[in-house]
Design a protein around this motif. Structure first.
Motif, PDB file in Angstrom:
ATOM      1  N   LYS A 139     -15.614   5.722  -8.174  1.00  0.00           N
ATOM      2  CA  LYS A 139     -14.229   5.416  -7.836  1.00  0.00           C
ATOM      3  C   LYS A 139     -13.283   6.414  -8.496  1.00  0.00           C
ATOM      4  O   LYS A 139     -12.347   6.915  -7.899  1.00  0.00           O
ATOM      5  N   SER A 140     -13.540   6.722  -9.776  1.00  0.00           N
ATOM      6  CA  SER A 140     -12.647   7.631 -10.493  1.00  0.00           C
ATOM      7  C   SER A 140     -13.319   8.947 -10.842  1.00  0.00           C
ATOM      8  O   SER A 140     -12.659   9.951 -11.052  1.00  0.00           O
ATOM      9  N   ASP A 173     -11.896   7.780  -4.964  1.00  0.00           N
ATOM     10  CA  ASP A 173     -10.533   7.338  -4.695  1.00  0.00           C
ATOM     11  C   ASP A 173      -9.782   8.385  -3.871  1.00  0.00           C
ATOM     12  O   ASP A 173      -9.975   9.588  -4.065  1.00  0.00           O
ATOM     13  N   PRO A 174      -8.931   7.969  -2.946  1.00  0.00           N
ATOM     14  CA  PRO A 174      -8.249   8.946  -2.082  1.00  0.00           C
ATOM     15  C   PRO A 174      -7.210   9.803  -2.791  1.00  0.00           C
ATOM     16  O   PRO A 174      -6.850  10.861  -2.276  1.00  0.00           O
ATOM     17  N   GLU A 175      -6.742   9.381  -3.949  1.00  0.00           N
ATOM     18  CA  GLU A 175      -5.633  10.107  -4.569  1.00  0.00           C
ATOM     19  C   GLU A 175      -5.865  10.486  -6.026  1.00  0.00           C
ATOM     20  O   GLU A 175      -5.417  11.554  -6.456  1.00  0.00           O
ATOM     21  N   SER A 176      -6.518   9.644  -6.801  1.00  0.00           N
ATOM     22  CA  SER A 176      -6.564   9.868  -8.236  1.00  0.00           C
ATOM     23  C   SER A 176      -7.991   9.919  -8.751  1.00  0.00           C
ATOM     24  O   SER A 176      -8.941   9.623  -8.029  1.00  0.00           O
ATOM     25  N   GLY A 177      -8.133  10.307 -10.006  1.00  0.00           N
ATOM     26  CA  GLY A 177      -9.435  10.340 -10.655  1.00  0.00           C
ATOM     27  C   GLY A 177      -9.971  11.749 -10.809  1.00  0.00           C
ATOM     28  O   GLY A 177      -9.569  12.685 -10.114  1.00  0.00           O
ATOM     29  N   GLU A 192     -13.354   8.609   1.356  1.00  0.00           N
ATOM     30  CA  GLU A 192     -12.366   7.904   0.548  1.00  0.00           C
ATOM     31  C   GLU A 192     -12.735   6.433   0.386  1.00  0.00           C
ATOM     32  O   GLU A 192     -13.127   5.764   1.338  1.00  0.00           O
ATOM     33  N   VAL A 193     -12.601   5.957  -0.857  1.00  0.00           N
ATOM     34  CA  VAL A 193     -12.732   4.534  -1.160  1.00  0.00           C
ATOM     35  C   VAL A 193     -11.328   3.994  -1.414  1.00  0.00           C
ATOM     36  O   VAL A 193     -10.649   4.470  -2.327  1.00  0.00           O
ATOM     37  N   PRO A 194     -10.854   3.047  -0.642  1.00  0.00           N
ATOM     38  CA  PRO A 194      -9.485   2.560  -0.834  1.00  0.00           C
ATOM     39  C   PRO A 194      -9.230   2.118  -2.265  1.00  0.00           C
ATOM     40  O   PRO A 194     -10.074   1.480  -2.898  1.00  0.00           O
ATOM     41  N   SER A 195      -8.066   2.456  -2.769  1.00  0.00           N
ATOM     42  CA  SER A 195      -7.721   2.140  -4.147  1.00  0.00           C
ATOM     43  C   SER A 195      -7.689   0.645  -4.420  1.00  0.00           C
ATOM     44  O   SER A 195      -7.868   0.218  -5.570  1.00  0.00           O
ATOM     45  N   ASP A 196      -7.456  -0.158  -3.388  1.00  0.00           N
ATOM     46  CA  ASP A 196      -7.342  -1.600  -3.593  1.00  0.00           C
ATOM     47  C   ASP A 196      -8.656  -2.343  -3.340  1.00  0.00           C
ATOM     48  O   ASP A 196      -8.664  -3.558  -3.168  1.00  0.00           O
TER      49      ASP A 196
END
Length: 465
Positions: A139-140, A173-177, A192-196
């Protein structure tokens, strides 16, 4: 109580147009014990119905993603652009590995070598790991175990004179990590794994769907089965058998101390499905505090057993040991059966009772005998049967247990699909670690249990004094 058959609308994809997706759930029912009444069950069912409607009004990520056609199309498109290779290695831990393993073993168990899953850092296993294209799931990207595996394979690819980034695909994660930073810097392919969506609820995202697609499975059918299960629960009202199962299990756990949930699978293909369930149930329900911050130390301990193997190791304890468990016997429509032929009748006269039967008949008799013995001992036993072992049924079953977990958490008064409180606190400390402990970030593990190398060295010095 009799069987409740969950017949879902006809599935698309591999299940075929017009085919039913069905699960049969026979509930344990209530024993005549003080304090457990139909009125109490009905009250809990009403509470659970309200929770289901709240989920429908504001879907959490693991439900929302089921109806995100663009996200599914993106997964399929990305998978189609990857190199055509017969072998993949997944580097991940917790939810990043358990879901993909359950998909592989349930649907194509003979292809384990085509998708190797390294979810531990045992040096022996790492030393024997093959040089294959890597599918890094994190995820990260900062999970200590997965990060170490990534560094190891990066070095091995370099030693072979290869560009490591041409042989690595990320699911993150699509944006962070940290892993997202590497994706942006090196331009490597990524899902991408959705952040939520937390790790233990991520099997119906790219975490499970991408490996399924790379192995030639029908990812769309997995989603369709899950959609059908959600619609069945959403529209089924308080009489839906899933709500009844959760309500009864809660009362047995809280009132009578039956806090161990045994899943006994009579199907080798479902062994690792049981492992996926165990993480989902344990990490979601094991909480120090409830939603109001009151210290409660709630939880239900999952135990996975395999029939008929564990009839010879655990059933003695189940039937005659402490009455602190409740049982779910899981079976499935089988892909094949094998007959015992009369040509073996000369082996020994005492074995003649087995002849002219099939292994399937013997297997069913073992399951029915165990179920009957546990019931005769007064143990609460429910039964769940997968109609078939295909993508649509598996997707429906994943969501069945995800919803059961969230609803069980509701009765314990905490959020089963939320990030654990300690993990949320860790996020507030900033990005990279600065000589502190490493934590399991893939599945939201709240424990800081991996010391930094420097800290481990200091502990070693102290131990040697």
């Amino acid at each position: 109580m009799g069987a409740d058959r969950l017949v879902l609308p006809a599935a698309r994809g591999s299940a075929g147009e017009g085919n039913e997706v069905s699960l049969s759930l026979r509930l344990a029912g209530l024993r005549a014990r003080a304090g457990i009444s139909e009125d109490r069950v009905a009250s809990l069912e009403e509470q659970l119905e309200r929770k289901v409607q709240a989920l429908a009004a504001s879907p959490p990520g693991f439900i929302r993603i089921l109806f995100d056609d663009a996200a599914l199309s993106k997964i399929l498109d990305t998978a189609s652009q990857l190199p055509d290779t017969p072998h993949w290695v997944i580097l991940g831990i917790g939810g990043s590995a358990l879901g993909a393993r359950a998909v592989r073993d349930t649907l194509i168990p003979d292809r384990r070598q085509d998708l190797r899953i390294l979810d531990n850092i045992d040096p022996d296993s790492m030393a024997r790991a093959a040089d294959q294209l890597d599918l890094v799931i994190s995820k990260s990207g900062s999970t200590a175990e997965t990060a170490a595996q990534l560094l190891f394979f990066h070095d091995r690819l370099l030693a072979r004179g290869l560009d490591p980034w041409q042989h690595i695909v990320a699911i993150t994660d699509p944006e962070s990590g940290l892993l997202r930073e590497v994706v942006g810097r090196e331009g490597i392919p990524s899902f991408e794994v959705p952040s939520d969506v937390g790790g233990r609820f991520s099997v119906l995202t790219a975490v499970g769907l991408a490996p399924a697609r790379l192995l030639g499975l029908d990812s769309t059918a997995l989603i369709v089965g899950a959609q059908q299960m959600w619609e069945s629960v959403r529209d089924g009202g308080r009489d839906h058998p899933l709500l009844r199962w959760v309500a009864e299990a809660h009362l047995r756990s809280i009132d009578h101390g039956q806090r161990c949930q045994v899943m006994m699978v009579y199907c080798d293909r479902l062994r690792t499905f049981g492992g996926w369930f165990a993480q989902l149930w344990a990490e979601s329900l094991g909480k120090r505090e409830d939603r109001n911050g009151v210290e409660v130390h709630h939880g239900s301990t999952p135990l996975v057993a395999v029939g008929s193997t564990d009839q010879h190791s655990l059933v003695q304890l189940f039937a005659e040991g402490p009455d602190d468990k409740q049982y779910l016997i899981v079976s499935a429509g089988r892909k094949a059966d094998v007959a015992l032929q009369t040509g073996s009748e000369g082996v020994h006269d005492d074995l003649g009772y087995l002849l002219d039967h099939t292994f399937g008949e013997l297997f069913d008799a073992q399951r029915e005998g165990t179920t009957g013995a546990l019931r005769a001992a007064g143990r609460p036993v429910s039964e769940l049967n997968f109609g078939e072992l295909d993508e649509a049924h598996l997707g429906a079953s994943f969501l069945f247990f995800q919803l059961a977990t969230v609803l069980a958490a509701e009765l314990l008064e905490h959020g089963g699909h939320d990030q654990p409180r300690p993990r949320q606190q860790q996020r507030g400390h900033g990005g990279r670690r600065q000589g502190t402990r490493a934590s399991c970030t893939v599945n939201g593990c709240p424990h800081s249990h991996t010391p930094t190398l420097g800290e481990r060295g200091r502990k070693g010095e102290e131990a040697g004094r």
